[in-house]
Enzyme design. Structure first.
Site, short mmCIF file in Angstrom:
data_model
loop_
_atom_site.label_atom_id
_atom_site.label_comp_id
_atom_site.label_asym_id
_atom_site.label_seq_id
_atom_site.Cartn_x
_atom_site.Cartn_y
_atom_site.Cartn_z
N GLU A 270 1.04 -0.72 0.06
CA GLU A 270 -0.18 0.13 0.25
C GLU A 270 0.66 1.48 -0.05
O GLU A 270 1.67 1.64 1.21
CB GLU A 270 -0.93 0.12 1.34
N GLU B 78 -2.72 11.49 3.76
CA GLU B 78 -3.42 11.39 4.41
C GLU B 78 -3.75 12.57 5.48
O GLU B 78 -2.84 12.96 5.52
CB GLU B 78 -3.19 10.11 5.23
#
Length: 369
Positions: A253, A258
């Site tokens: 990932e 974020e």
């Protein structure tokens, strides 16, 4: 003839002189006074490589060459935008911009003297960076209405008995209430509403879009403005296309961006692999105070050797494990792109009770190889 009074006066005078001499004798020292030396005549010259009459903003390489001179300067510091200052002893500094297209940048220089005094100057320049690696896939979001199903898949089915991982509090939907295109941008909207699906009722809805395009290696750029509501957890990221066969985190990932609405302005990038996942040690953080009010370009350069993470032109994190194997580097095969807003959960945190809705607005998604 001297009288007694005159003799007394002479004795007292002698004693005074002896005392004065003892107080100002050769054993006392005085610190030298250092006069501040301030640089003057600071001059900054910037050459944009390849600039000419036909190409005033350069040849597309993004390279600039800076030269600074100043009287009484012993060293210099250069800054590009809000990046950290970089020292130069000779006043020469080269830099390569990476964001494609024509973009304006502020170049600042600081001249320091031997006594630490400083003067500064700056120039604003426009530099052109070509798509030299080749644009291989993009969504410019220029068709109003629903999200293009030829480019994106709306992931809705929660994997854990009607819920998503990480203790998140939303249902994802394919409704235009939660994802739509207007005025040249994609809007992903998180809403407070009771919504029942898959035998589960949640108090929030949102959207999670997965690209149907998959690729190995390249540069991903996403220009976006982020939500700031308490409890929002927007993300721009990728997953290995083999997740259905090898599972997570073996698929790998890449978290390009974020952000947490409870901590506005702190942007992070992270890598999840079998060697470190969840609360991973492989993480970089950068402060972007206006991330909820202005658009910024969130990007990663992914090669066979390393990954470099950027906000605009600022490199703030590199993932480059010394040993690359299936535990540390499952990144030698295809990944797909995800765009979503989660609500609450392990990273999103407490949801503001007054939250009603908030939006992640995306200008474009581009992949270069």
């Amino acid at each position: 003839m001297f009288g007694r009074n005159n003799i007394g006066i002479m004795i007292l005078g002698t004693i005074f002189l002896l005392l004065l001499a003892s107080c100002t004798g050769g054993d006392s020292t005085t610190e030298p006074i250092v006069e501040a030396l301030v640089p003057t005549n600071l001059n900054l010259d910037i050459t944009i490589v390849g600039s000419d009459t036909n190409n005033p903003n350069g040849d597309g390489s993004g390279l600039i060459q800076c030269t600074a001179t100043a009287t009484n300067a012993v060293r210099y510091g250069f800054k590009i935008g809000n990046e950290a200052e970089q020292e130069s002893t000779n006043g020469i500094f080269d830099y390569k911009f990476t964001s494609t297209g024509e973009n304006s940048h502020v170049v600042s220089v600081f001249a320091y003297s031997s006594t630490g005094n400083m003067i500064s100057a700056f120039k604003t320049i426009t530099v052109y960076v070509s798509d030299e690696t080749g644009l291989v896939w993009a969504d410019e979001f220029d068709s109003d209405g629903a999200v293009l199903t030829s480019n994106w898949f709306s992931e809705e089915v929660p994997p854990e008995n009607g819920s998503w991982y990480n203790g998140e509090q939303q249902h994802y939907t394919s409704r235009t209430d939660n994802a739509y295109v207007s005025n040249g941008t994609l809007k992903i909207v998180a809403k407070k509403e009771n919504y029942t699906a898959y035998n589960s009722t949640k108090n929030y809805t949102s959207a999670r879009l997965n690209s149907k395009f998959t690729f190995t290696y390249g540069r991903i750029e996403v220009r976006a403005k982020l939500p700031g509501g308490g409890g929002t957890w927007p993300a721009i990221w990728t997953l290995g296309s083999d997740i259905t066969t090898v599972g997570w985190p073996s698929c790998g990932e890449i978290d390009i961006m974020e952000h947490v609405g409870n901590n506005v302005g702190e942007v992070s990038s992270a890598i999840h692999t079998p060697s470190s996942f969840g609360n991973t040690v492989n993480k970089g953080i950068i402060e972007i105070p206006d991330t909820t009010t202005e658009f910024h370009v969130y990007a990663v350069d992914w090669t066979a050797d390393k990954m470099d993470f950027y906000v605009d032109d600022t490199l703030f994190y590199t993932y480059n494990p010394a040993s690359k194997n299936s535990d540390t580097w499952p990144f030698n095969k295809d990944q797909f792109i995800l765009l979503n807003i989660a609500m609450g959960g392990t990273l999103g945190g407490t949801i503001n009770p007054n939250f009603t809705e908030d939006t992640m607005e995306i200008d474009y998604v581009r992949v270069y190889q």
